[in-house]
Design a protein around this motif. Structure first.
Motif, PDB file in Angstrom:
ATOM      1  N   ASP A 156     -19.782 -12.025  -8.991  1.00  0.00           N
ATOM      2  CA  ASP A 156     -21.096 -11.548  -9.430  1.00  0.00           C
ATOM      3  C   ASP A 156     -21.133 -11.118 -10.890  1.00  0.00           C
ATOM      4  OD1 ASP A 156     -22.085 -11.860  -6.781  1.00  0.00           O
ATOM      5  OD2 ASP A 156     -21.183  -9.926  -6.246  1.00  0.00           O
ATOM      6  N   VAL A 157     -20.007 -11.240 -11.592  1.00  0.00           N
ATOM      7  CA  VAL A 157     -19.961 -10.847 -13.003  1.00  0.00           C
ATOM      8  C   VAL A 157     -19.408 -12.003 -13.828  1.00  0.00           C
ATOM      9  CG1 VAL A 157     -19.659  -8.404 -12.444  1.00  0.00           C
ATOM     10  CG2 VAL A 157     -17.631  -9.857 -12.800  1.00  0.00           C
ATOM     11  N   THR A 158     -19.418 -11.853 -15.136  1.00  0.00           N
ATOM     12  CA  THR A 158     -18.861 -12.881 -16.027  1.00  0.00           C
ATOM     13  C   THR A 158     -17.340 -12.796 -15.977  1.00  0.00           C
ATOM     14  OG1 THR A 158     -20.786 -12.719 -17.496  1.00  0.00           O
ATOM     15  CG2 THR A 158     -18.793 -13.757 -18.381  1.00  0.00           C
ATOM     16  N   THR A 159     -16.747 -13.827 -15.385  1.00  0.00           N
ATOM     17  CA  THR A 159     -15.305 -13.814 -15.158  1.00  0.00           C
ATOM     18  C   THR A 159     -14.646 -14.991 -15.870  1.00  0.00           C
ATOM     19  OG1 THR A 159     -15.605 -12.802 -12.980  1.00  0.00           O
ATOM     20  CG2 THR A 159     -13.507 -13.927 -13.381  1.00  0.00           C
ATOM     21  N   VAL A 160     -13.498 -14.739 -16.476  1.00  0.00           N
ATOM     22  CA  VAL A 160     -12.710 -15.816 -17.081  1.00  0.00           C
ATOM     23  C   VAL A 160     -11.404 -15.948 -16.299  1.00  0.00           C
ATOM     24  CG1 VAL A 160     -13.683 -15.698 -19.395  1.00  0.00           C
ATOM     25  CG2 VAL A 160     -11.792 -14.198 -18.796  1.00  0.00           C
ATOM     26  N   LEU A 161     -10.961 -17.177 -16.144  1.00  0.00           N
ATOM     27  CA  LEU A 161      -9.737 -17.453 -15.389  1.00  0.00           C
ATOM     28  C   LEU A 161      -8.853 -18.436 -16.153  1.00  0.00           C
ATOM     29  CD1 LEU A 161     -11.317 -18.040 -11.845  1.00  0.00           C
ATOM     30  CD2 LEU A 161     -10.130 -15.964 -12.624  1.00  0.00           C
ATOM     31  N   ILE A 217     -12.578 -21.389 -18.688  1.00  0.00           N
ATOM     32  CA  ILE A 217     -11.251 -21.668 -18.154  1.00  0.00           C
ATOM     33  C   ILE A 217     -10.286 -21.751 -19.328  1.00  0.00           C
ATOM     34  CG2 ILE A 217      -9.825 -23.352 -16.931  1.00  0.00           C
ATOM     35  CD1 ILE A 217     -11.738 -21.944 -15.104  1.00  0.00           C
ATOM     36  N   GLU A 218      -9.251 -20.930 -19.308  1.00  0.00           N
ATOM     37  CA  GLU A 218      -8.325 -20.842 -20.441  1.00  0.00           C
ATOM     38  C   GLU A 218      -6.974 -21.484 -20.114  1.00  0.00           C
ATOM     39  OE1 GLU A 218      -9.595 -19.781 -23.190  1.00  0.00           O
ATOM     40  OE2 GLU A 218     -11.464 -19.130 -22.237  1.00  0.00           O
ATOM     41  N   GLN A 219      -6.291 -21.923 -21.164  1.00  0.00           N
ATOM     42  CA  GLN A 219      -5.027 -22.632 -20.988  1.00  0.00           C
ATOM     43  C   GLN A 219      -3.807 -21.714 -20.921  1.00  0.00           C
ATOM     44  OE1 GLN A 219      -4.515 -25.919 -20.269  1.00  0.00           O
ATOM     45  NE2 GLN A 219      -6.730 -25.803 -20.004  1.00  0.00           N
ATOM     46  N   ASN A 220      -4.000 -20.424 -21.135  1.00  0.00           N
ATOM     47  CA  ASN A 220      -2.908 -19.470 -20.926  1.00  0.00           C
ATOM     48  C   ASN A 220      -3.482 -18.086 -20.677  1.00  0.00           C
ATOM     49  OD1 ASN A 220      -2.984 -17.948 -23.580  1.00  0.00           O
ATOM     50  ND2 ASN A 220      -2.563 -20.009 -24.361  1.00  0.00           N
ATOM     51  N   VAL A 221      -2.644 -17.231 -20.120  1.00  0.00           N
ATOM     52  CA  VAL A 221      -3.104 -15.916 -19.696  1.00  0.00           C
ATOM     53  C   VAL A 221      -3.464 -15.027 -20.878  1.00  0.00           C
ATOM     54  CG1 VAL A 221      -0.810 -14.860 -19.618  1.00  0.00           C
ATOM     55  CG2 VAL A 221      -2.596 -14.057 -18.053  1.00  0.00           C
ATOM     56  N   THR A 222      -2.846 -15.243 -22.020  1.00  0.00           N
ATOM     57  CA  THR A 222      -3.156 -14.454 -23.206  1.00  0.00           C
ATOM     58  C   THR A 222      -4.605 -14.653 -23.629  1.00  0.00           C
ATOM     59  OG1 THR A 222      -0.858 -14.628 -23.966  1.00  0.00           O
ATOM     60  CG2 THR A 222      -2.502 -14.005 -25.601  1.00  0.00           C
ATOM     61  N   ALA A 223      -5.097 -15.891 -23.520  1.00  0.00           N
ATOM     62  CA  ALA A 223      -6.479 -16.184 -23.891  1.00  0.00           C
ATOM     63  C   ALA A 223      -7.455 -15.481 -22.957  1.00  0.00           C
ATOM     64  CB  ALA A 223      -6.706 -17.687 -23.878  1.00  0.00           C
ATOM     65  N   VAL A 224      -7.122 -15.416 -21.666  1.00  0.00           N
ATOM     66  CA  VAL A 224      -7.969 -14.706 -20.708  1.00  0.00           C
ATOM     67  C   VAL A 224      -8.070 -13.231 -21.089  1.00  0.00           C
ATOM     68  CG1 VAL A 224      -8.188 -13.928 -18.316  1.00  0.00           C
ATOM     69  CG2 VAL A 224      -7.512 -16.286 -18.804  1.00  0.00           C
ATOM     70  N   LEU A 225      -6.934 -12.614 -21.335  1.00  0.00           N
ATOM     71  CA  LEU A 225      -6.925 -11.187 -21.651  1.00  0.00           C
ATOM     72  C   LEU A 225      -7.637 -10.909 -22.970  1.00  0.00           C
ATOM     73  CD1 LEU A 225      -5.997  -8.448 -20.691  1.00  0.00           C
ATOM     74  CD2 LEU A 225      -3.847  -8.795 -21.909  1.00  0.00           C
ATOM     75  N   THR A 226      -7.500 -11.802 -23.924  1.00  0.00           N
ATOM     76  CA  THR A 226      -8.166 -11.625 -25.217  1.00  0.00           C
ATOM     77  C   THR A 226      -9.681 -11.576 -25.050  1.00  0.00           C
ATOM     78  OG1 THR A 226      -6.375 -12.709 -26.427  1.00  0.00           O
ATOM     79  CG2 THR A 226      -8.529 -12.641 -27.495  1.00  0.00           C
ATOM     80  N   ALA A 257     -16.136 -11.058 -21.581  1.00  0.00           N
ATOM     81  CA  ALA A 257     -16.211 -11.263 -20.136  1.00  0.00           C
ATOM     82  C   ALA A 257     -16.120  -9.904 -19.463  1.00  0.00           C
ATOM     83  CB  ALA A 257     -15.097 -12.173 -19.655  1.00  0.00           C
ATOM     84  N   ASP A 258     -16.654  -9.825 -18.249  1.00  0.00           N
ATOM     85  CA  ASP A 258     -16.589  -8.570 -17.497  1.00  0.00           C
ATOM     86  C   ASP A 258     -15.261  -8.400 -16.785  1.00  0.00           C
ATOM     87  OD1 ASP A 258     -19.280  -7.703 -18.033  1.00  0.00           O
ATOM     88  OD2 ASP A 258     -19.959  -9.257 -16.638  1.00  0.00           O
ATOM     89  N   ALA A 259     -14.563  -9.529 -16.563  1.00  0.00           N
ATOM     90  CA  ALA A 259     -13.300  -9.441 -15.821  1.00  0.00           C
ATOM     91  C   ALA A 259     -12.498 -10.720 -15.979  1.00  0.00           C
ATOM     92  CB  ALA A 259     -13.573  -9.186 -14.335  1.00  0.00           C
ATOM     93  N   GLY A 260     -11.230 -10.599 -15.685  1.00  0.00           N
ATOM     94  CA  GLY A 260     -10.354 -11.763 -15.677  1.00  0.00           C
ATOM     95  C   GLY A 260      -9.116 -11.437 -14.862  1.00  0.00           C
ATOM     96  N   LEU A 261      -8.490 -12.461 -14.313  1.00  0.00           N
ATOM     97  CA  LEU A 261      -7.233 -12.272 -13.583  1.00  0.00           C
ATOM     98  C   LEU A 261      -6.072 -12.590 -14.523  1.00  0.00           C
ATOM     99  CD1 LEU A 261      -8.116 -13.823 -10.101  1.00  0.00           C
ATOM    100  CD2 LEU A 261      -7.571 -11.426 -10.584  1.00  0.00           C
ATOM    101  N   VAL A 262      -5.185 -11.606 -14.694  1.00  0.00           N
ATOM    102  CA  VAL A 262      -4.031 -11.739 -15.593  1.00  0.00           C
ATOM    103  C   VAL A 262      -2.807 -11.181 -14.879  1.00  0.00           C
ATOM    104  CG1 VAL A 262      -5.497 -11.536 -17.638  1.00  0.00           C
ATOM    105  CG2 VAL A 262      -4.404  -9.484 -16.689  1.00  0.00           C
ATOM    106  N   TYR A 263      -1.662 -11.306 -15.507  1.00  0.00           N
ATOM    107  CA  TYR A 263      -0.454 -10.745 -14.923  1.00  0.00           C
ATOM    108  C   TYR A 263      -0.377  -9.241 -15.166  1.00  0.00           C
ATOM    109  CZ  TYR A 263       1.258 -15.532 -14.478  1.00  0.00           C
ATOM    110  OH  TYR A 263       1.409 -16.856 -14.146  1.00  0.00           O
ATOM    111  N   ALA A 264       0.266  -8.563 -14.245  1.00  0.00           N
ATOM    112  CA  ALA A 264       0.442  -7.115 -14.377  1.00  0.00           C
ATOM    113  C   ALA A 264       1.165  -6.757 -15.671  1.00  0.00           C
ATOM    114  CB  ALA A 264       1.210  -6.580 -13.170  1.00  0.00           C
TER     115      ALA A 264
END
Length: 260
Positions: free
Chosen positions: A143-148, A175-184, A191-198
């Motif tokens: 329900d929010v702007t999410t990047v993965l 859709i990003e090609q690495n987790v660093t781009a998602v977190l950035t 974005a309102d949220a993203g799934l990244v590594y702990a």
């Protein structure tokens, strides 16, 4: 010379040196030459291709490795594991490959020498500081702007598995090609949220973290391997050994990585 023959030759040379030392006259009281603490048999350029999520940890490991082998120049290349695997198969001059999952290491199986697991990681939900989207659970990501991460990237494959297990369908804003781009993007409030590594969010104050239900059931295991066509095979072997050593494992733990 292949790696087995090279190691055999080193053993023969070492044995010969020991024999020569034993034959020295007792009258010669001068001590035999020895390798000082600052010297190393390993030298030259070392190029390590590593998953983006390893950036901080491998920068620290590289620094510690060079401290032990001062004649080595450590050159890491960080990106999504799938991108790195493709580049390696296309002939990129890498000595070592460290992947964020076993699937991408398998893609490089023809050139990866005896891959070994060295770390593990799990996913978290990252939101901008203040959590403007009010995200609390995985279901909220729909329900929010999410990047993965892209599905071919380890963090993307793990995200897909986690969301599927929770019965959640997310139409990602990007859709990003690495987790660093998602977190950035999350940290910049794009974005309102993203799934990244702990491990990616440790020590950051520009994002907040939510540990979703089921995260402990989706674990990424990280393999590392020297490459058969490594330009610097001796340094490659030594680096892999260092990552697997107690010293390397301690650094990884400091950066939040779990045991293999």
């Amino acid at each position: 010379m292949n790696r087995t023959l090279r190691r055999s030759a080193l053993v023969v040379i070492a044995a010969s040196l020991l024999a020569l030392t034993g034959c020295a006259s007792a009258a010669e009281s001068a001590p035999s030459p020895s390798v000082s603490a600052g010297e190393s048999a390993v030298s030259g350029d070392l190029t390590v291709y590593a998953a983006a999520s390893l950036t901080g940890a491998f920068d620290a490991i590289g620094e510690a490795f060079v401290a032990e082998h001062p004649d080595v120049t450590f050159s890491p290349v960080y990106d999504g594991s799938s991108t790195l695997a493709t580049q390696i198969l296309e002939g990129a001059p890498a000595d070592v490959f460290a992947s964020a999952d076993e699937a991408n290491m398998d893609k490089a199986a023809d050139v990866a020498v005896d891959p070994a697991l060295f770390a593990s990681n799990t996913l978290v939900i990252a939101v901008p500081a203040g959590n403007p989207g009010g995200v609390e659970t995985l279901a909220d990501l729909a329900d929010v702007t999410t990047v993965l991460c892209a599905p071919e990237v380890p963090c993307g494959a793990a995200s897909e598995k986690l969301l599927t297990a929770a019965g959640v369908t997310v139409e990602a804003a990007s859709i990003e090609q690495n987790v660093t781009a998602v977190l950035t993007k999350v940290a910049a409030s794009e974005a309102d949220a993203g799934l990244v590594y702990a491990t990616d969010v440790i020590g950051r104050d520009d994002v907040e973290v939510i540990v979703p239900d089921g995260a402990d059931g989706v674990v990424n295991h990280y393999p590392i391997a020297a490459l058969s066509d490594a330009p610097n095979p001796d340094a490659a072997d030594a680096f892999v050994a260092f990552v697997l050593s107690d010293a390397g494992q301690e650094i990884l733990a400091d950066f939040g990585f779990g045991a293999p």
